[in-house]
Design a protein around this motif. Structure first.
Motif, PDB file in Angstrom:
ATOM      1  N   CYS A 606      41.567  39.654  23.683  1.00 22.38           N
ATOM      2  CA  CYS A 606      41.148  40.453  24.847  1.00 22.38           C
ATOM      3  C   CYS A 606      40.129  39.715  25.707  1.00 22.38           C
ATOM      4  O   CYS A 606      39.385  40.346  26.465  1.00 22.38           O
ATOM      5  CB  CYS A 606      40.586  41.798  24.395  1.00 22.38           C
ATOM      6  N   ALA A 607      40.076  38.388  25.601  1.00 19.28           N
ATOM      7  CA  ALA A 607      39.090  37.614  26.363  1.00 19.28           C
ATOM      8  C   ALA A 607      39.198  37.889  27.856  1.00 19.28           C
ATOM      9  O   ALA A 607      38.188  37.912  28.564  1.00 19.28           O
ATOM     10  CB  ALA A 607      39.278  36.120  26.085  1.00 19.28           C
ATOM     11  N   TRP A 608      40.404  38.116  28.344  1.00 19.63           N
ATOM     12  CA  TRP A 608      40.612  38.353  29.776  1.00 19.63           C
ATOM     13  C   TRP A 608      39.906  39.620  30.257  1.00 19.63           C
ATOM     14  O   TRP A 608      39.636  39.760  31.451  1.00 19.63           O
ATOM     15  CB  TRP A 608      42.109  38.452  30.077  1.00 19.63           C
ATOM     16  N   GLN A 609      39.592  40.539  29.342  1.00 16.79           N
ATOM     17  CA  GLN A 609      38.917  41.779  29.715  1.00 16.79           C
ATOM     18  C   GLN A 609      37.401  41.712  29.543  1.00 16.79           C
ATOM     19  O   GLN A 609      36.713  42.686  29.835  1.00 16.79           O
ATOM     20  CB  GLN A 609      39.447  42.940  28.874  1.00 16.79           C
ATOM     21  N   HIS A 610      36.887  40.592  29.089  1.00 13.99           N
ATOM     22  CA  HIS A 610      35.467  40.513  28.751  1.00 13.99           C
ATOM     23  C   HIS A 610      34.580  40.170  29.947  1.00 13.99           C
ATOM     24  O   HIS A 610      33.367  40.041  29.798  1.00 13.99           O
ATOM     25  CB  HIS A 610      35.258  39.523  27.606  1.00 13.99           C
ATOM     26  N   ALA A 611      35.174  39.971  31.116  1.00  9.47           N
ATOM     27  CA  ALA A 611      34.407  39.809  32.361  1.00  9.47           C
ATOM     28  C   ALA A 611      35.057  40.709  33.397  1.00  9.47           C
ATOM     29  O   ALA A 611      36.200  40.477  33.796  1.00  9.47           O
ATOM     30  CB  ALA A 611      34.417  38.352  32.825  1.00  9.47           C
ATOM     31  N   GLN A 612      34.342  41.764  33.803  1.00  8.70           N
ATOM     32  CA  GLN A 612      34.924  42.785  34.668  1.00  8.70           C
ATOM     33  C   GLN A 612      34.067  42.994  35.920  1.00  8.70           C
ATOM     34  O   GLN A 612      32.845  43.081  35.835  1.00  8.70           O
ATOM     35  CB  GLN A 612      35.043  44.122  33.918  1.00  8.70           C
ATOM     36  N   LEU A 613      34.731  43.102  37.049  1.00  6.92           N
ATOM     37  CA  LEU A 613      34.044  43.381  38.307  1.00  6.92           C
ATOM     38  C   LEU A 613      34.236  44.845  38.695  1.00  6.92           C
ATOM     39  O   LEU A 613      35.350  45.374  38.584  1.00  6.92           O
ATOM     40  CB  LEU A 613      34.590  42.506  39.434  1.00  6.92           C
ATOM     41  N   PHE A 614      33.142  45.471  39.138  1.00  8.65           N
ATOM     42  CA  PHE A 614      33.178  46.792  39.778  1.00  8.65           C
ATOM     43  C   PHE A 614      33.738  47.877  38.859  1.00  8.65           C
ATOM     44  O   PHE A 614      34.440  48.784  39.307  1.00  8.65           O
ATOM     45  CB  PHE A 614      33.985  46.742  41.084  1.00  8.65           C
ATOM     46  N   ARG A 615      33.465  47.794  37.571  1.00  7.49           N
ATOM     47  CA  ARG A 615      33.960  48.790  36.621  1.00  7.49           C
ATOM     48  C   ARG A 615      33.353  50.163  36.938  1.00  7.49           C
ATOM     49  O   ARG A 615      32.137  50.302  37.043  1.00  7.49           O
ATOM     50  CB  ARG A 615      33.596  48.388  35.190  1.00  7.49           C
ATOM     51  N   GLN A 616      34.214  51.179  37.099  1.00  8.90           N
ATOM     52  CA  GLN A 616      33.710  52.516  37.356  1.00  8.90           C
ATOM     53  C   GLN A 616      34.743  53.569  36.973  1.00  8.90           C
ATOM     54  O   GLN A 616      35.940  53.279  36.863  1.00  8.90           O
ATOM     55  CB  GLN A 616      33.301  52.672  38.829  1.00  8.90           C
ATOM     56  N   ASN A 617      34.247  54.785  36.755  1.00  7.22           N
ATOM     57  CA  ASN A 617      35.107  55.909  36.415  1.00  7.22           C
ATOM     58  C   ASN A 617      36.017  56.232  37.597  1.00  7.22           C
ATOM     59  O   ASN A 617      35.616  56.137  38.753  1.00  7.22           O
ATOM     60  CB  ASN A 617      34.248  57.120  36.054  1.00  7.22           C
ATOM     61  N   LEU A 618      37.265  56.627  37.292  1.00  5.12           N
ATOM     62  CA  LEU A 618      38.224  56.910  38.347  1.00  5.12           C
ATOM     63  C   LEU A 618      37.814  58.080  39.235  1.00  5.12           C
ATOM     64  O   LEU A 618      38.325  58.228  40.344  1.00  5.12           O
ATOM     65  CB  LEU A 618      39.607  57.187  37.731  1.00  5.12           C
ATOM     66  N   ASP A 619      36.911  58.918  38.750  1.00  2.59           N
ATOM     67  CA  ASP A 619      36.434  60.046  39.550  1.00  2.59           C
ATOM     68  C   ASP A 619      35.296  59.666  40.494  1.00  2.59           C
ATOM     69  O   ASP A 619      34.867  60.480  41.318  1.00  2.59           O
ATOM     70  CB  ASP A 619      35.960  61.185  38.634  1.00  2.59           C
TER      71      ASP A 619
END
Length: 632
Positions: A606-619
């Motif tokens: 899951c290395a591709w998921q270990h750097a995330q931009l602008f993570r936020q709840n869909l609501d």
């Protein structure tokens, strides 16, 4: 216990038991070496079927785990974090070498070992009883229409998946125990997340997780993609030339490609086998061979599975999820599951007919693979719709003639549920918009199955935009996937979709986790680095830039890394590590700015998921990315 005594003790077991134990222990070691800080994979429960039956039940099995570095407790074996990587690697290599040596000396070699050593070839005398071709029932074609006749042929060909000897042979090649172990671990991880967030509706089972594990194993460990063959004469690069008509080549197949070497100009044949016994030996090909063999693997696992044929030259598999009570799209070439709109949205395919075939039914599943049913109907010209329905009913009735009444009723009910699913058009997500993985770029471009994003957007700042306090703002909401360009409360421009506002991007996409109700931008699976650049043009603004305020939200896990750089013509500024806000002053005479984000690092699968931009709840309606430009 000394190493010699351990190996002598382990050697008292049967060859099959030794082979399986060494395989499982090697895989355990490999998993730890890939992700050494993950304590979950360093703990083996004694109650686990794979550990209990494949290792602990053997004489010397528990000693192997101890020698590898595990410490035994009342209920488990645990490897301390202090165990050196070198010792794990050394023992694994010793164990594998010992197994190979005794098998060679005793002339007891597994089918997988024979393949690795090129000691077995399709249809050689010594294995005639093993790879005897499946004999299908004779086929009398009922239709004169070429498309309907192809349907009849496909409907007959899939009967080979029901051959018990073939399925048993296939099942022996699948590391079922290891896949079951991994799927149980995957399911436990999902369930733990669900307990933390009670709002999550996790309606999955071990079978659903096992489908994902089988796809991954098939793609990464079992089958090989072929664009062009390596020259059998000089080992050079080849290119497709023409189809062979030489009877010497047309053995066990009617389709053989000839690939010509770019160096020595000699030809190398590439037989396109459909005989599954041969494919279990060669383990290579393109989507036809991949889907054919993967569907067999699914049937070998006793799942309801069917071969899916798309009229525009692609094939894949569907597997029925008992828990979810629906068919799951599975493309073994791409290692993807349940993203049916990827062909239309990501590969740019013009879907017309998509038909699924199994021993018990034939179904038109076109509507699962398109978000524009009206456009699809306009392309369906191979026959009248009522002719297609009549053929579907006729072939299906023929297939189900010998089935029991309860089974017929079950299949009818399942078909009705599927037809109800088709009534609602699905909307494509960013996951569906990802391009094709398998095959070379040139090959995919020729087939029109990848799209080049040439819309390099530049945010042009004009003096007339400075309505409120000489300030303009560019901001992006990942949850709603939209940009806004504004001055104070005045919205000057709005753009939909993240890619519409970037100057360029590489190996990134917007990930939507519907279960967890989160959205973020991250790297594509398997990519070492992802990057995005936003470009601002200030040459049309007569006022001087005074300062720039950047808010750039991101999240990292494990050792994932995000680097953000803001550059003008003369200088560059980096967002400090761990910081998400930055103000730059004193950059008055600039004509343009670029903001570049690079996503790297991470650990494990899951290395591709270990750097995330602008993570936020869909609501959420917040803007985790904003650039505020203040002018004098």
């Amino acid at each position: 216990m000394g190493l010699d005594n351990l190996l002598e003790k382990l050697g008292r077991n049967s060859p099959d038991a030794i082979n399986e134990a060494v395989r499982v222990i090697s895989k355990i070691a490999e998993n730890i070496l890939k992700d050494p800080k993950n304590m979950k994979i360093r703990t083996l429960q004694k109650s686990n079927a794979a550990i209990s039956n494949k290792i602990l039940a053997l004489e010397g099995g528990a000693d192997c785990l101890t020698m590898l570095g595990f410490q035994e407790t009342a209920t488990s074996f645990t490897m301390p974090s202090s165990t050196s990587i070198e010792s794990i690697t050394e023992f694994k290599e010793i164990l594998v070498s010992w197994k190979n040596s005794i098998f060679t000396n005793d002339n007891v070699i597994s089918q997988e070992d024979k393949k690795a050593k090129n000691e077995i070839a399709p249809h050689e005398e010594s294995t005639k009883d093993v790879i005897k071709p499946v004999v299908l029932p004779p086929l009398e074609l009922m239709y004169s229409n070429p498309f309907l006749r192809r349907m009849e042929v496909h409907a007959n060909d899939v009967l080979q998946y029901e051959d018990e000897k073939l399925r048993a042979r296939c099942r022996k090649l699948i590391p079922v125990t290891l896949l079951e172990f991994n799927s149980q671990e995957r399911l436990r991880a999902v369930q733990k997340l669900a307990k933390k967030d009670q709002s999550l509706d996790v309606d999955v089972s071990v079978q659903d997780m096992l489908i994902l594990e089988l796809l991954s194993w098939f793609k990464n460990d079992f089958f090989t993609w072929v664009d062009c063959m390596e020259c059998e004469h000089c080992g050079g690069e080849t290119a497709f030339s023409h189809m062979s008509t030489d009877p010497k080549h047309l053995v066990y197949t009617e389709r053989v490609e000839l690939h010509r070497c770019k160096s020595c100009r000699q030809f190398t044949p590439f037989p396109r086998y459909s005989d599954l016994n041969i494919l279990l030996e060669t383990r290579k090909g393109r989507c036809g061979e991949w889907a054919n063999t993967f569907t067999l693997c699914c049937r070998a696992m006793n799942w309801d599975a069917r071969l899916v044929v798309e009229e525009n030259d692609h094939v894949w598999t569907e597997v029925y999820s008992i828990t979810q009570k629906r068919w799951l799209h599975c493309d073994s070439c791409e290692n993807i599951c349940d993203t049916p709109l990827i062909y239309e949205s990501g590969w740019n395919k013009k879907i017309s007919y998509v038909i699924a075939y199994s021993a018990e039914e034939v179904q038109d599943v076109t509507w699962r693979y398109s978000s524009n049913h009206k456009a699809v109907l306009s392309r369906r010209k191979n026959c009248l719709e009522n002719q297609l329905l009549d053929a579907l009913f006729t072939i299906r009735d023929k297939k189900q003639k010998a089935l029991s009444e309860p089974r017929k009723k079950y299949l009818t009910k399942r078909t009705l549920m599927e037809l109800v699913e088709f009534l609602i058009e699905k909307k494509s997500s960013d996951e569906d918009k990802k391009g094709r993985i398998s095959g070379s770029t040139a090959w995919k471009l020729r087939r029109g199955e990848i799209q080049c994003d040439v819309t390099s957007h530049v945010w042009s700042i004009h003096s007339s935009d400075l309505i409120d306090n000489n300030t303009v703002t560019i901001k992006y909401c990942c949850a709603q996937d939209k940009y806004e360009y504004s001055s104070g409360s005045n919205i000057l421009k709005a753009l939909e979709r993240w890619a519409s506002g970037v100057f360029n991007h590489q190996s990134v996409f917007r990930k939507v986790e519907t279960d967890w109700k989160m959205a973020y931008i991250c790297r594509e699976d398997g990519k070492v680095e992802g990057a995005l650049t936003w470009k601002l043009d200030l040459s049309n603004c007569t006022k001087r830039l005074d300062s720039v305020d950047i808010f750039f939200d991101y999240a990292t896990f494990e050792n994932g890394r995000v680097e953000v750089n803001i550059c003008s013509e003369n200088s560059c500024y980096s967002l400090p590590r761990g910081e998400k806000k930055m103000t730059i002053s004193g950059i008055h005479d600039v004509r343009g700015l670029t903001i570049t984000a690079k996503l790297t690092e991470g650990k494990g699968n899951c290395a591709w998921q270990h750097a995330q931009l602008f993570r936020q709840n869909l609501d959420s309606s917040d803007y985790p990315f904003s650039i505020i430009l203040k002018f004098k």
